[in-house]
Design a protein around this motif. Structure first.
Motif, PDB file in Angstrom:
ATOM      1  N   LEU A   3     -14.147   0.665   0.179  1.00  0.00           N
ATOM      2  CA  LEU A   3     -13.654   0.382   1.464  1.00  0.00           C
ATOM      3  C   LEU A   3     -14.054   1.582   2.244  1.00  0.00           C
ATOM      4  O   LEU A   3     -14.471   1.440   3.459  1.00  0.00           O
ATOM      5  N   THR A  47       0.693  -1.230  -0.192  1.00  0.00           N
ATOM      6  CA  THR A  47      -0.061   0.109   0.088  1.00  0.00           C
ATOM      7  C   THR A  47       0.798   1.311  -0.072  1.00  0.00           C
ATOM      8  O   THR A  47       0.236   2.333  -0.177  1.00  0.00           O
ATOM      9  N   TYR A  52     -11.981   0.520  -5.219  1.00  0.00           N
ATOM     10  CA  TYR A  52     -11.419  -0.230  -4.075  1.00  0.00           C
ATOM     11  C   TYR A  52     -11.601   0.933  -3.046  1.00  0.00           C
ATOM     12  O   TYR A  52     -12.166   0.517  -2.000  1.00  0.00           O
ATOM     13  N   ARG A  53     -11.024   2.058  -3.168  1.00  0.00           N
ATOM     14  CA  ARG A  53     -10.913   3.143  -2.218  1.00  0.00           C
ATOM     15  C   ARG A  53     -12.620   3.357  -2.093  1.00  0.00           C
ATOM     16  O   ARG A  53     -12.779   3.500  -0.708  1.00  0.00           O
ATOM     17  N   ILE A  95      -3.872   3.736  -2.630  1.00  0.00           N
ATOM     18  CA  ILE A  95      -4.886   3.274  -1.770  1.00  0.00           C
ATOM     19  C   ILE A  95      -4.673   3.715  -0.233  1.00  0.00           C
ATOM     20  O   ILE A  95      -5.537   3.253   0.594  1.00  0.00           O
ATOM     21  N   PRO A 112      -9.421   0.772 -11.278  1.00  0.00           N
ATOM     22  CA  PRO A 112      -9.721  -0.361 -10.233  1.00  0.00           C
ATOM     23  C   PRO A 112      -9.166   0.111  -8.808  1.00  0.00           C
ATOM     24  O   PRO A 112     -10.007  -0.328  -7.811  1.00  0.00           O
ATOM     25  N   PHE A 113      -8.266   0.949  -8.530  1.00  0.00           N
ATOM     26  CA  PHE A 113      -7.888   1.502  -7.340  1.00  0.00           C
ATOM     27  C   PHE A 113      -8.905   2.552  -6.877  1.00  0.00           C
ATOM     28  O   PHE A 113      -9.304   2.552  -5.852  1.00  0.00           O
ATOM     29  N   HIS A 123      -4.534   1.659   6.010  1.00  0.00           N
ATOM     30  CA  HIS A 123      -4.627   0.253   6.239  1.00  0.00           C
ATOM     31  C   HIS A 123      -3.758  -0.043   7.489  1.00  0.00           C
ATOM     32  O   HIS A 123      -4.068  -0.909   8.199  1.00  0.00           O
TER      33      HIS A 123
END
Length: 270
Positions: free
Chosen positions: A261, A16, A257-258, A21, A253-254, A26
Motif C-alpha cells: 500500500l 483497521t 500489505y503495509r 495497518i 501478512p500485515f 485508511h
C-alpha cells in the motif's frame, strides 16, 4: 453521506482500528481516492464509539476484574501491605502507557493535523513502521503474557504508542511492535494493545466531541447509528479472529500489505 459511504467507512474503521495497518491512514485515503466528501467529525465520533463498544464488550470480563482490583489497590491498607494482584497491576500499566500519547497529542495534534496528513506521509509511515514490525516479529523471543509486563515495559510501550499520532504508523501496530521487542508473545502483545485502546479511544473521542460541541452541525442520526453498529460489529469480529489466528499467521501478512500500500501511494502521489 450516502449509504454506501456509511457502510464502507464504518467497516474500514472497525477492521483497521485493531489490525496493525493504520485506521487513520485508511480513513484519510478513502476521500482522497474517491469523489466522496469528507465524512465529518460527527461520523468519526460515531465509528470510534462503535470500535470502543466492541473492545469493551469483548474484554468485558478482563476489564471488570481489572477495574475491581485497581480500585482495591487504592485502599490505604493494601498500599501499606503491598499489592501483588496481577489484574490491578495490569490496570496500572494500561493507565501508565496511556500518559505519553495524551501528552504528545495535546502538544502536537494541531501540527500533525495540518502538516502530516498527506498521502506521502502516510506512505512513509506504512513502510517504515511496517519494516520495524517485520523485524520485531521475525526476532520475537520466548513470549511473556500481558500479565508479566513490568513498569518499564509499560512505559516503553506507552512512548511507542505516542508515535501513532503520525498517520500511517498504526496505534495497534506500533504497540504490538514494541511489546514483541520487549519479549511478549504475539497474543500477549495484541491483547495489551487492545486493552490500551480503551482509554485512548475514550480520550480521543472526548476531544472530538468537544470539537463537535464547539462547531455544531446537522446530525444524520440514522447514519450515526449505522456507523456505530457496523463499526462495532466489524471491530468485534476483527478482534476475535485476529487473536484466534495470530499465533499461526504472525505479522508478516500485515507487513506485506503495509509495504504494498505504501509503495502504491508513492507511485501515485510522488
Amino acid at each position: 453521506m450516502d449509504w454506501l459511504q456509511v457502510v464502507v467507512l464504518s467497516v474500514i474503521q472497525g477492521l483497521t482500528e485493531f489490525l496493525p495497518i493504520s485506521s487513520s491512514a485508511h480513513l484519510i485515503l478513502v476521500p482522497v481516492l474517491t469523489d466522496w466528501t469528507d465524512q465529518g467529525l460527527t461520523f468519526d465520533v460515531a465509528v470510534h464509539l462503535g470500535s470502543l463498544l466492541a473492545v469493551v464488550i469483548y474484554f468485558r470480563h478482563d476489564l471488570k476484574r481489572m477495574a475491581v482490583s485497581w480500585v482495591m489497590s487504592l485502599n490505604v491498607r493494601t498500599l501499606r501491605q503491598g499489592n501483588d494482584d496481577s489484574d490491578a497491576r495490569l490496570a496500572w500499566w494500561v493507565l501508565l502507557a496511556t500518559v505519553p500519547v495524551c501528552l504528545a497529542g495535546l502538544a502536537l495534534h494541531d501540527r500533525i493535523e495540518v502538516g502530516m496528513r498527506s498521502p506521502l506521509w502516510i506512505a512513509f509511515g506504512l513502510i517504515a513502521f511496517g519494516l520495524v514490525l517485520a523485524y520485531a516479529d521475525w526476532n520475537k523471543r520466548a513470549g511473556r503474557s500481558e500479565y508479566q509486563l513490568s513498569m518499564r515495559d509499560a512505559l516503553i510501550i506507552g512512548l511507542a504508542q505516542a508515535l501513532a499520532l503520525i498517520p500511517g504508523t498504526s496505534r495497534s501496530g506500533i504497540t504490538i511492535t514494541a511489546a514483541l521487542l520487549l519479549g511478549l508473545s504475539r497474543e500477549g502483545a495484541a491483547r495489551f494493545s487492545f486493552l490500551l485502546s480503551v482509554p485512548v479511544i475514550v480520550l480521543a473521542s472526548g476531544l472530538e466531541i468537544v470539537g463537535l460541541v464547539q462547531s455544531p452541525s446537522h446530525i444524520d442520526w440514522s447514519a450515526m447509528a449505522a456507523g456505530v453498529v457496523l463499526s462495532g460489529l466489524s471491530a468485534y469480529f476483527c478482534i476475535h479472529y485476529f487473536l484466534a489466528f495470530i499465533a499461526r499467521i504472525g505479522m508478516q501478512p500485515f507487513v506485506v500489505y503495509r509495504i504494498v500500500l505504501g509503495l502504491w501511494l508513492l507511485w501515485i502521489f510522488a
